[in-house]
Design a protein around this motif. Structure first.
Motif, PDB file in Angstrom:
ATOM      1  N   GLU A  87       0.855  -1.346  -0.047  1.00 20.21           N
ATOM      2  CA  GLU A  87       0.070   0.017   0.053  1.00 20.21           C
ATOM      3  C   GLU A  87       0.949   1.276   0.147  1.00 20.21           C
ATOM      4  O   GLU A  87       0.534   2.549  -0.376  1.00 20.21           O
ATOM      5  CB  GLU A  87      -0.936   0.006   1.153  1.00 20.21           C
ATOM      6  CG  GLU A  87      -1.819   1.034   1.331  1.00 20.21           C
ATOM      7  CD  GLU A  87      -2.824   0.954   2.552  1.00 20.21           C
ATOM      8  OE1 GLU A  87      -3.286   1.907   2.997  1.00 20.21           O
ATOM      9  OE2 GLU A  87      -2.907  -0.065   3.193  1.00 20.21           O
ATOM     10  N   TYR A  88       2.050   1.207   0.631  1.00 22.26           N
ATOM     11  CA  TYR A  88       3.194   2.238   0.687  1.00 22.26           C
ATOM     12  C   TYR A  88       4.257   1.766  -0.121  1.00 22.26           C
ATOM     13  O   TYR A  88       4.823   0.626   0.189  1.00 22.26           O
ATOM     14  CB  TYR A  88       3.107   2.610   2.121  1.00 22.26           C
ATOM     15  CG  TYR A  88       1.913   3.142   2.758  1.00 22.26           C
ATOM     16  CD1 TYR A  88       1.669   4.178   2.769  1.00 22.26           C
ATOM     17  CD2 TYR A  88       1.325   2.079   3.796  1.00 22.26           C
ATOM     18  CE1 TYR A  88       0.515   4.928   3.432  1.00 22.26           C
ATOM     19  CE2 TYR A  88       0.207   2.596   4.292  1.00 22.26           C
ATOM     20  CZ  TYR A  88      -0.274   4.097   4.234  1.00 22.26           C
ATOM     21  OH  TYR A  88      -1.333   4.591   4.816  1.00 22.26           O
ATOM     22  N   ILE A  89       5.015   2.629  -0.445  1.00 23.94           N
ATOM     23  CA  ILE A  89       6.357   2.586  -1.048  1.00 23.94           C
ATOM     24  C   ILE A  89       7.434   3.313  -0.544  1.00 23.94           C
ATOM     25  O   ILE A  89       7.263   4.531  -0.222  1.00 23.94           O
ATOM     26  CB  ILE A  89       6.268   2.465  -2.649  1.00 23.94           C
ATOM     27  CG1 ILE A  89       5.454   1.405  -3.299  1.00 23.94           C
ATOM     28  CG2 ILE A  89       7.719   2.718  -3.223  1.00 23.94           C
ATOM     29  CD1 ILE A  89       5.305   1.751  -4.746  1.00 23.94           C
ATOM     30  N   THR A  90       8.714   2.754  -0.347  1.00 24.95           N
ATOM     31  CA  THR A  90       9.788   3.426   0.240  1.00 24.95           C
ATOM     32  C   THR A  90      10.991   3.017  -0.760  1.00 24.95           C
ATOM     33  O   THR A  90      11.017   2.048  -1.241  1.00 24.95           O
ATOM     34  CB  THR A  90       9.842   3.670   1.690  1.00 24.95           C
ATOM     35  OG1 THR A  90      10.868   4.556   1.955  1.00 24.95           O
ATOM     36  CG2 THR A  90      10.709   2.365   2.176  1.00 24.95           C
ATOM     37  N   PHE A  91      12.112   4.006  -0.687  1.00 22.12           N
ATOM     38  CA  PHE A  91      13.153   3.558  -1.366  1.00 22.12           C
ATOM     39  C   PHE A  91      14.402   3.646  -0.662  1.00 22.12           C
ATOM     40  O   PHE A  91      14.760   4.267   0.219  1.00 22.12           O
ATOM     41  CB  PHE A  91      13.415   4.641  -2.618  1.00 22.12           C
ATOM     42  CG  PHE A  91      12.242   4.622  -3.494  1.00 22.12           C
ATOM     43  CD1 PHE A  91      12.263   3.804  -4.655  1.00 22.12           C
ATOM     44  CD2 PHE A  91      11.372   5.379  -3.177  1.00 22.12           C
ATOM     45  CE1 PHE A  91      11.158   3.967  -5.335  1.00 22.12           C
ATOM     46  CE2 PHE A  91      10.165   5.736  -4.033  1.00 22.12           C
ATOM     47  CZ  PHE A  91      10.166   4.761  -5.080  1.00 22.12           C
ATOM     48  N   VAL A  92      15.381   2.643  -0.773  1.00 27.16           N
ATOM     49  CA  VAL A  92      16.679   2.618  -0.102  1.00 27.16           C
ATOM     50  C   VAL A  92      17.715   2.437  -0.969  1.00 27.16           C
ATOM     51  O   VAL A  92      17.759   1.778  -1.903  1.00 27.16           O
ATOM     52  CB  VAL A  92      16.608   1.314   0.920  1.00 27.16           C
ATOM     53  CG1 VAL A  92      18.102   1.136   1.538  1.00 27.16           C
ATOM     54  CG2 VAL A  92      15.570   1.298   1.989  1.00 27.16           C
ATOM     55  N   ASP A  93      18.708   3.146  -0.659  1.00 24.21           N
ATOM     56  CA  ASP A  93      20.116   3.121  -1.681  1.00 24.21           C
ATOM     57  C   ASP A  93      21.097   1.805  -0.876  1.00 24.21           C
ATOM     58  O   ASP A  93      21.158   1.785   0.529  1.00 24.21           O
ATOM     59  CB  ASP A  93      21.117   4.372  -1.465  1.00 24.21           C
ATOM     60  CG  ASP A  93      20.248   5.347  -2.286  1.00 24.21           C
ATOM     61  OD1 ASP A  93      19.328   5.076  -2.937  1.00 24.21           O
ATOM     62  OD2 ASP A  93      20.787   6.481  -2.300  1.00 24.21           O
ATOM     63  N   SER A 174      -1.149   4.099  -4.334  1.00 25.03           N
ATOM     64  CA  SER A 174      -2.281   4.445  -5.245  1.00 25.03           C
ATOM     65  C   SER A 174      -1.880   5.804  -6.032  1.00 25.03           C
ATOM     66  O   SER A 174      -2.342   6.159  -7.051  1.00 25.03           O
ATOM     67  CB  SER A 174      -3.316   4.728  -4.275  1.00 25.03           C
ATOM     68  OG  SER A 174      -3.207   5.635  -3.328  1.00 25.03           O
ATOM     69  N   ILE A 175      -1.085   6.701  -5.362  1.00 22.47           N
ATOM     70  CA  ILE A 175      -0.856   8.150  -5.853  1.00 22.47           C
ATOM     71  C   ILE A 175       0.214   8.022  -6.978  1.00 22.47           C
ATOM     72  O   ILE A 175       0.064   8.670  -8.150  1.00 22.47           O
ATOM     73  CB  ILE A 175      -0.612   9.223  -4.877  1.00 22.47           C
ATOM     74  CG1 ILE A 175      -1.572   9.502  -3.901  1.00 22.47           C
ATOM     75  CG2 ILE A 175      -0.133  10.578  -5.556  1.00 22.47           C
ATOM     76  CD1 ILE A 175      -1.292  10.490  -2.881  1.00 22.47           C
ATOM     77  N   LEU A 176       1.073   7.122  -6.813  1.00 21.70           N
ATOM     78  CA  LEU A 176       2.098   6.884  -7.690  1.00 21.70           C
ATOM     79  C   LEU A 176       1.507   6.425  -9.055  1.00 21.70           C
ATOM     80  O   LEU A 176       1.932   6.728 -10.204  1.00 21.70           O
ATOM     81  CB  LEU A 176       3.078   6.128  -7.080  1.00 21.70           C
ATOM     82  CG  LEU A 176       4.033   6.667  -5.963  1.00 21.70           C
ATOM     83  CD1 LEU A 176       5.002   5.667  -5.386  1.00 21.70           C
ATOM     84  CD2 LEU A 176       4.900   7.621  -6.498  1.00 21.70           C
ATOM     85  N   LEU A 201       4.495  15.828  -4.650  1.00 22.02           N
ATOM     86  CA  LEU A 201       3.905  16.822  -3.676  1.00 22.02           C
ATOM     87  C   LEU A 201       2.634  17.520  -4.288  1.00 22.02           C
ATOM     88  O   LEU A 201       1.739  17.634  -3.421  1.00 22.02           O
ATOM     89  CB  LEU A 201       5.106  17.966  -3.374  1.00 22.02           C
ATOM     90  CG  LEU A 201       6.012  17.406  -2.307  1.00 22.02           C
ATOM     91  CD1 LEU A 201       7.022  18.144  -2.175  1.00 22.02           C
ATOM     92  CD2 LEU A 201       5.217  17.196  -0.888  1.00 22.02           C
ATOM     93  N   SER A 202       2.582  17.643  -5.490  1.00 20.26           N
ATOM     94  CA  SER A 202       1.531  18.260  -6.206  1.00 20.26           C
ATOM     95  C   SER A 202       0.407  17.718  -5.821  1.00 20.26           C
ATOM     96  O   SER A 202      -0.983  18.260  -6.108  1.00 20.26           O
ATOM     97  CB  SER A 202       1.746  18.736  -7.578  1.00 20.26           C
ATOM     98  OG  SER A 202       1.786  17.545  -8.356  1.00 20.26           O
ATOM     99  N   TYR A 203       0.217  16.245  -5.749  1.00 21.88           N
ATOM    100  CA  TYR A 203      -1.000  15.651  -5.533  1.00 21.88           C
ATOM    101  C   TYR A 203      -1.292  15.339  -4.226  1.00 21.88           C
ATOM    102  O   TYR A 203      -2.223  14.350  -3.933  1.00 21.88           O
ATOM    103  CB  TYR A 203      -0.738  14.310  -6.303  1.00 21.88           C
ATOM    104  CG  TYR A 203      -0.731  14.504  -7.575  1.00 21.88           C
ATOM    105  CD1 TYR A 203      -1.783  15.130  -8.413  1.00 21.88           C
ATOM    106  CD2 TYR A 203       0.529  14.407  -8.435  1.00 21.88           C
ATOM    107  CE1 TYR A 203      -1.458  15.349 -10.147  1.00 21.88           C
ATOM    108  CE2 TYR A 203       0.659  14.592  -9.739  1.00 21.88           C
ATOM    109  CZ  TYR A 203      -0.435  15.039 -10.629  1.00 21.88           C
ATOM    110  OH  TYR A 203      -0.115  15.262 -12.034  1.00 21.88           O
ATOM    111  N   CYS A 204      -0.786  15.524  -3.024  1.00 24.72           N
ATOM    112  CA  CYS A 204      -0.741  15.470  -1.675  1.00 24.72           C
ATOM    113  C   CYS A 204      -1.831  16.364  -1.110  1.00 24.72           C
ATOM    114  O   CYS A 204      -1.713  17.663  -1.368  1.00 24.72           O
ATOM    115  CB  CYS A 204       0.505  15.366  -0.990  1.00 24.72           C
ATOM    116  SG  CYS A 204       1.851  14.175  -1.557  1.00 24.72           S
TER     117      CYS A 204
END
Length: 332
Positions: A87-93, A174-176, A201-204
């Motif tokens: 449901e959520y996404i995050t990114f890691v290097d 869902s926004i992505l 940000l423009s869609y938050c």
């Protein structure tokens, strides 16, 4: 049996990171996140990274590994997003690590507030595990922000609190998906993370900032950002063109982002002063100053955002004083 619901997809592009990858993955696995998945993308590595990815997938059922030809970090993230079930996404290097129990606490806040974007605490550390800087101090109160322009303004500043990267943030899938938000390749633009956030940000409607620390960023002197980049000006101009042509924000908001572009112009000049001889460096700096993009940005940049040193830099760039800029940054 129905498939277990995934709350968080953690996307990790991996390219020639054999010395760091296992520590990175362990920092996530040790959080014991039952409702998470790790999507590990080997981006055409030429060292032992590919084999390490496959071995790690045997250690934990959370990990799914994909191998692809090398196209860069941004495209690898985009590739991974098509497989994300969270449901959520995050990114890691792959050369960084995550904080203990950070994601579980962050997800709890995200769900409680119904936030579209979560911005969390992070720190910078070196190869000897010494903490260099801390961003969003612990004990700073959690704040719900409904004005995305305030967040964009902070991300654009020279001394940002929230950071312009994607790794201390959690996004709603869902926004992505709805707005087809993806990364532009870092081979085409500078600061692709900032542009990703700029669009998102423009869609938050609801943004949460929290002192919960989720991320530790490695100060890696061998990384891409610490090497001479001959195409920097080309990618900088593409960055500025993307911002300048955007219809997501009002012109007043767009103008406030000039400070971010100014910081990238400075970096472009600094690398010439740091890596090149006097004659070659001055010639390149003159080319940067003469760029229509550079002159447009410094003309539109309010001095209210600048301390004394940056105000001097602005004047030198505006007047195309390449030799003085070379000396100014060579001596710093």
């Amino acid at each position: 049996m129905s498939e277990k619901k995934v709350l968080l997809s953690i996307i990790i592009p991996a390219y020639n990171c054999e010395n760091y990858l296992e520590k990175c993955i362990d920092s996530i696995i040790f959080q014991e996140l039952e409702s998470a998945e790790i999507i590990l993308v080997d981006d055409g590595s030429t060292d032992q990274t590919s084999g390490i990815c496959d071995n790690l997938s045997c250690k934990s059922s959370l990990i799914r590994v994909y191998h692809k030809a090398n196209e860069g970090q941004g495209i690898a993230r985009n590739y991974a997003m098509q497989f994300a079930r969270g449901e959520y996404i995050t990114f890691v290097d792959a050369d960084d690590i995550t904080e203990k129990q950070g994601y579980s606490k962050a997800l709890e806040v995200m769900m409680q507030t119904k936030a579209d974007l979560g911005i969390f605490g992070w720190s910078v550390f070196d190869d000897e595990d010494r903490i260099d800087k801390v961003f969003i101090q612990q004990n700073d109160p959690s704040i719900i922000v409904t004005n995305y322009e305030d967040v964009l303004d902070d991300m654009s500043r020279l001394r940002t609190k929230f950071g312009s990267g994607v790794w201390n943030k959690i996004y709603k899938k869902s926004i992505l998906e709805k707005y087809k938000i993806r990364f532009i390749s870092e081979r085409q633009v500078i600061s692709e993370d900032y542009l990703f956030n700029f669009v998102y940000l423009s869609y938050c409607k609801i943004i949460i900032t929290s002192d919960i620390h989720i991320y530790k960023y490695r100060k890696n002197q061998t990384s891409f950002s610490h090497r001479y980049q001959s195409d920097y000006l080309y990618r900088l101009e593409n960055f500025a063109s993307f911002i300048g042509s955007s219809e997501l924000y009002s012109r007043d908001v767009i103008d406030k982002t000039n400070i971010k572009t100014f910081s990238l112009i400075k970096t472009c000049i600094i690398q010439e002063a740091r890596f090149k001889s006097v004659s070659e460096g001055v010639a390149k700096i003159r080319q940067i100053c003469q760029s229509t993009t550079t002159q447009r940005i410094v003309e539109g940049l309010s001095s209210d955002y600048l301390d004394t040193m940056n105000f001097i830099a602005k004047l030198l760039i505006k007047n195309k004083l390449a030799m003085l800029l070379y000396i100014f940054y060579r001596l710093k």
